[in-house]
Design an enzyme around this catalytic site. Structure first.
Site, PDB file in Angstrom:
ATOM      1  N   ARG A  21       0.818  -1.227   0.000  1.00 14.05           N
ATOM      2  CA  ARG A  21       0.000   0.000   0.000  1.00 14.05           C
ATOM      3  C   ARG A  21       0.848   1.272   0.000  1.00 14.05           C
ATOM      4  NH1 ARG A  21      -2.507  -3.604  -0.935  1.00 14.05           N
ATOM      5  NH2 ARG A  21      -4.388  -4.406   0.040  1.00 14.05           N
ATOM      6  N   CYS A  71     -11.386  -0.439   3.528  1.00 12.25           N
ATOM      7  CA  CYS A  71     -10.730  -0.681   4.816  1.00 12.25           C
ATOM      8  C   CYS A  71     -10.198   0.633   5.379  1.00 12.25           C
ATOM      9  CB  CYS A  71      -9.581  -1.671   4.642  1.00 12.25           C
ATOM     10  SG  CYS A  71     -10.193  -3.340   4.365  1.00 12.25           S
ATOM     11  N   GLU A  98      -5.492   3.520   6.360  1.00  8.97           N
ATOM     12  CA  GLU A  98      -5.349   3.287   4.917  1.00  8.97           C
ATOM     13  C   GLU A  98      -6.078   4.422   4.182  1.00  8.97           C
ATOM     14  OE1 GLU A  98      -5.644  -0.774   3.586  1.00  8.97           O
ATOM     15  OE2 GLU A  98      -6.526  -0.162   1.679  1.00  8.97           O
TER      16      GLU A  98
HETATM   17  C1  LIG Z   1     -15.858  -1.113  -1.013  1.00 11.78           C
HETATM   18  C2  LIG Z   1     -14.398  -0.850  -1.168  1.00 11.78           C
HETATM   19  C3  LIG Z   1     -13.515  -1.922  -1.295  1.00 11.78           C
HETATM   20  C4  LIG Z   1     -12.131  -1.702  -1.429  1.00 11.78           C
HETATM   21  N1  LIG Z   1     -11.292  -2.767  -1.573  1.00 11.78           N
HETATM   22  C5  LIG Z   1      -9.961  -2.565  -1.700  1.00 11.78           C
HETATM   23  C6  LIG Z   1      -9.058  -3.659  -1.859  1.00 11.78           C
HETATM   24  O1  LIG Z   1      -9.443  -4.818  -1.904  1.00 11.78           O
HETATM   25  N2  LIG Z   1      -7.726  -3.394  -1.985  1.00 11.78           N
HETATM   26  C7  LIG Z   1      -7.245  -2.091  -1.972  1.00 11.78           C
HETATM   27  O2  LIG Z   1      -6.022  -1.905  -2.096  1.00 11.78           O
HETATM   28  N3  LIG Z   1      -8.073  -1.044  -1.816  1.00 11.78           N
HETATM   29  C8  LIG Z   1      -9.409  -1.236  -1.685  1.00 11.78           C
HETATM   30  N4  LIG Z   1     -10.260  -0.169  -1.524  1.00 11.78           N
HETATM   31  C9  LIG Z   1      -9.700   1.197  -1.456  1.00 11.78           C
HETATM   32  C10 LIG Z   1      -9.671   1.929  -2.814  1.00 11.78           C
HETATM   33  O3  LIG Z   1     -10.562   1.336  -3.716  1.00 11.78           O
HETATM   34  C11 LIG Z   1      -8.274   1.922  -3.417  1.00 11.78           C
HETATM   35  O4  LIG Z   1      -7.369   2.517  -2.526  1.00 11.78           O
HETATM   36  C12 LIG Z   1      -8.245   2.666  -4.772  1.00 11.78           C
HETATM   37  O5  LIG Z   1      -7.089   2.255  -5.472  1.00 11.78           O
HETATM   38  C13 LIG Z   1      -8.258   4.175  -4.639  1.00 11.78           C
HETATM   39  O6  LIG Z   1      -8.337   4.732  -5.935  1.00 11.78           O
HETATM   40  P1  LIG Z   1      -9.163   6.066  -6.227  1.00 11.78           P
HETATM   41  O7  LIG Z   1      -8.996   6.414  -7.652  1.00 11.78           O
HETATM   42  O8  LIG Z   1     -10.556   5.936  -5.744  1.00 11.78           O
HETATM   43  O9  LIG Z   1      -8.362   7.104  -5.317  1.00 11.78           O
HETATM   44  P2  LIG Z   1      -8.990   8.361  -4.547  1.00 11.78           P
HETATM   45  O10 LIG Z   1      -9.765   7.857  -3.373  1.00 11.78           O
HETATM   46  O11 LIG Z   1      -9.660   9.281  -5.476  1.00 11.78           O
HETATM   47  O12 LIG Z   1      -7.652   9.035  -4.006  1.00 11.78           O
HETATM   48  C14 LIG Z   1      -6.860   8.407  -3.035  1.00 11.78           C
HETATM   49  C15 LIG Z   1      -5.526   9.149  -2.943  1.00 11.78           C
HETATM   50  O13 LIG Z   1      -4.841   8.990  -4.174  1.00 11.78           O
HETATM   51  C16 LIG Z   1      -4.534  10.259  -4.732  1.00 11.78           C
HETATM   52  N5  LIG Z   1      -4.613  10.128  -6.182  1.00 11.78           N
HETATM   53  C17 LIG Z   1      -5.667   9.713  -6.939  1.00 11.78           C
HETATM   54  N6  LIG Z   1      -5.321   9.743  -8.242  1.00 11.78           N
HETATM   55  C18 LIG Z   1      -4.048  10.174  -8.303  1.00 11.78           C
HETATM   56  C19 LIG Z   1      -3.131  10.426  -9.365  1.00 11.78           C
HETATM   57  N7  LIG Z   1      -3.476  10.246 -10.643  1.00 11.78           N
HETATM   58  N8  LIG Z   1      -1.891  10.874  -9.065  1.00 11.78           N
HETATM   59  C20 LIG Z   1      -1.527  11.080  -7.782  1.00 11.78           C
HETATM   60  N9  LIG Z   1      -2.345  10.887  -6.738  1.00 11.78           N
HETATM   61  C21 LIG Z   1      -3.593  10.435  -6.996  1.00 11.78           C
HETATM   62  C22 LIG Z   1      -5.559  11.214  -4.152  1.00 11.78           C
HETATM   63  O14 LIG Z   1      -5.067  12.544  -4.183  1.00 11.78           O
HETATM   64  C23 LIG Z   1      -5.694  10.650  -2.750  1.00 11.78           C
HETATM   65  O15 LIG Z   1      -4.648  11.109  -1.925  1.00 11.78           O
HETATM   66  C24 LIG Z   1     -11.636  -0.369  -1.417  1.00 11.78           C
HETATM   67  C25 LIG Z   1     -12.531   0.717  -1.307  1.00 11.78           C
HETATM   68  C26 LIG Z   1     -13.898   0.483  -1.179  1.00 11.78           C
HETATM   69  C27 LIG Z   1     -14.823   1.659  -1.076  1.00 11.78           C
END
Ligand SMILES: Cc1cc2nc3c(=O)[nH]c(=O)nc-3n(C[C@H](O)[C@H](O)[C@H](O)COP(=O)(O)OP(=O)(O)OC[C@H]3O[C@@H](n4cnc5c(N)ncnc54)[C@H](O)[C@@H]3O)c2cc1C
Length: 316
Positions: A172, A225, A310
Site C-alpha cells: 500500500r 478498509c 489506509e
Molecule cells: C468497497 C471498497 C472496497 C475496497 N477494496 C480494496 C481492496 O481490496 N484493496 C485495496 O487496495 N483497496 C481497496 N479499496 C480502497 C480503494 O478502492 C483503493 O485505494 C483505490 O485504489 C483508490 O483509488 P481512487 O482512484 O478511488 O483514489 P482516490 O480515493 O480518489 O484518491 C486516493 C488518494 O490517491 C490520490 N490520487 C488519486 N489519483 C491520483 C493520481 N493520478 N496521481 C496522484 N495521486 C492520486 C488522491 O489525491 C488521494 O490522496 C476499497 C474501497 C472500497 C470503497
C-alpha cells in the site's frame, strides 16, 4: 477568478463544488475551485493553473479511499475521468483517470492476464498505482513497467518517466504517496498474453465479487478498509494464530477489542467487517475521525499495536 481561469486555461472550472458526491463515503464539504479533466494534456493545464494562481491542488480519482473534511478543500480539486488505452505488444498504456475495474476488463477482453485479483477494487488507475492497491498478497505495482508523472514545482509542471523500481512499490505504498508533488498521469503495464478463456477469467472476478459481498458491508457508503493490515513481527508472537500472508488483519484487532457495531453520530464500525467504517446515512467527517481515534486508542491499549490509516484525509 473563475472566469479568468476558464479564459486562461480553456477548461471548465467550477466554484464551490460539493465533493461528497465524488467520494464513495458520500461525505465532505465543497471545493473552492473544481475542474474535471479527461487526458494528460488537460491534467497538465489544470496543474499549471494551480501553480500560476498559487492555489493548493488536490487530485480525486474514484474517491474510494478518501475522507474529505466537512469544511471541504480551500483550493483547486482536479477530478480525473478518462478512457484512453493504447496497446503495444505486451505493454498497455492507460490514462490515470480510467476506471480501474473497467481497465481490468479491458485487459481481459484484449487477451491479457494478471490483473484479475484486483478486478473488484473500486477507483481509478492513478489511485490504484499511488496506493499500490491490492489483495491476496498481490499489488497492482507488480505489473507496472513505467509511470508518466507530472511533477509540480513552484513555477512549472514538468513530465518525468519513472521505471518500476523508481516507483518504490511496497505494501500500500509508493513514491507517489511520499512525494506529494508527483501526479500520476499515465501508466504502462506489462502483462502476459493469457492461455485461459475470457469466460474463466471473468468467472474468477465474479466469484471474488460474491465473496466480497458476503464479507464487506457493500450496501452502505464507505471508503473500504479504514486501516492497513499489520505486518507480523517477532513482537507479535502471541498473536501468531491470527497471521495470514505475513500480516494480521487490522479488523481482527478491532473485533477482538469489542468494537464491532460501535457508532459515533452517523459513522459506524460495520457489524460484518470490523475494518470498515460505514456511513449509516448522515455521517460527518468529524464522526469518522472520532471513531478512528477511538479504534486506534483501544487497539493500542489492549494489544500494544499502533494501527495506521489506509484511508486518506483531505482538507483537515
Ligand atoms: C468497497 C471498497 C472496497 C475496497 N477494496 C480494496 C481492496 O481490496 N484493496 C485495496 O487496495 N483497496 C481497496 N479499496 C480502497 C480503494 O478502492 C483503493 O485505494 C483505490 O485504489 C483508490 O483509488 P481512487 O482512484 O478511488 O483514489 P482516490 O480515493 O480518489 O484518491 C486516493 C488518494 O490517491 C490520490 N490520487 C488519486 N489519483 C491520483 C493520481 N493520478 N496521481 C496522484 N495521486 C492520486 C488522491 O489525491 C488521494 O490522496 C476499497 C474501497 C472500497 C470503497
Amino acid at each position: 477568478m473563475l472566469d479568468k481561469l476558464k479564459l486562461d486555461y480553456g477548461l471548465d472550472f467550477r466554484g464551490n463544488q460539493s465533493l461528497a458526491e465524488f467520494t464513495t463515503f458520500k461525505i465532505g464539504g465543497p471545493a473552492k475551485y473544481f475542474v474535471e479533466v479527461g487526458n494528460r494534456v488537460d491534467l497538465q493545464k489544470a496543474l499549471q493553473a494551480a501553480v500560476d494562481n498559487k492555489l493548493k491542488y488536490f487530485i480525486i480519482g474514484g474517491g474510494s479511499n478518501l475522507l474529505v473534511s466537512d469544511d471541504g478543500i480551500d483550493g483547486l480539486v482536479i477530478l480525473l475521468r478518462g478512457e484512453k488505452t493504447e496497446i503495444n505488444g505486451s505493454e498497455i498504456q492507460v490514462f490515470a483517470g480510467n476506471n480501474w475495474p473497467k481497465f481490468v476488463q479491458f485487459t481481459i477482453n484484449s487477451g491479457y492476464e494478471g490483473l484479475e485479483f484486483s478486478g473488484n477494487i473500486p477507483g481509478t488507475v492513478g489511485g490504484a498505482v499511488r496506493g499500490n492497491a491490492g489483495a491476496y498478497g498481490k499489488g497492482v505495482g507488480d505489473f507496472v513497467k513505467e509511470v508518466e508523472v507530472l511533477v509540480v514545482n513552484d513555477k512549472e509542471v514538468s513530465l518525468k518517466i519513472l521505471n518500476k523500481q523508481e516507483c518504490e512499490f511496497e505494501y500500500r505504498e509508493s513514491i507517489f504517496k511520499k512525494n506529494l508533488n508527483y501526479v500520476v498521469a499515465e501508466v504502462v503495464f506489462t502483462l502476459p498474453k493469457t492461455g485461459r478463456s475470457k469466460e474463466l477469467q471473468q468467472k474468477e472476478i465474479a466469484e471474488e465479487a460474491k465473496m466480497r459481498c458476503g464479507k464487506q458491508p457493500l450496501k452502505y457508503p464507505s471508503a473500504g478498509c479504514s486501516f492497513k493490515n499489520v505486518i507480523f513481527s517477532d513482537q507479535m508472537l502471541q498473536y501468531k494464530g491470527w497471521e495470514t500472508h505475513g500480516k494480521i488483519a487490522a479488523g481482527k484487532f478491532i473485533e477482538e477489542a469489542g468494537l464491532k457495531g460501535k457508532q459515533i453520530g452517523g459513522a459506524k464500525i460495520s457489524d460484518e467487517h470490523a475494518n470498515f467504517i460505514v456511513n449509516t446515512g448522515n455521517a460527518t467527517a468529524s464522526d469518522v475521525v472520532q471513531l478512528i481515534s477511538l479504534i486506534k486508542m483501544k487497539v493500542r491499549d489492549e494489544f500494544g499495536v499502533q494501527l495506521e490509516e489506509e484511508v486518506q484525509y483531505v482538507g483537515f
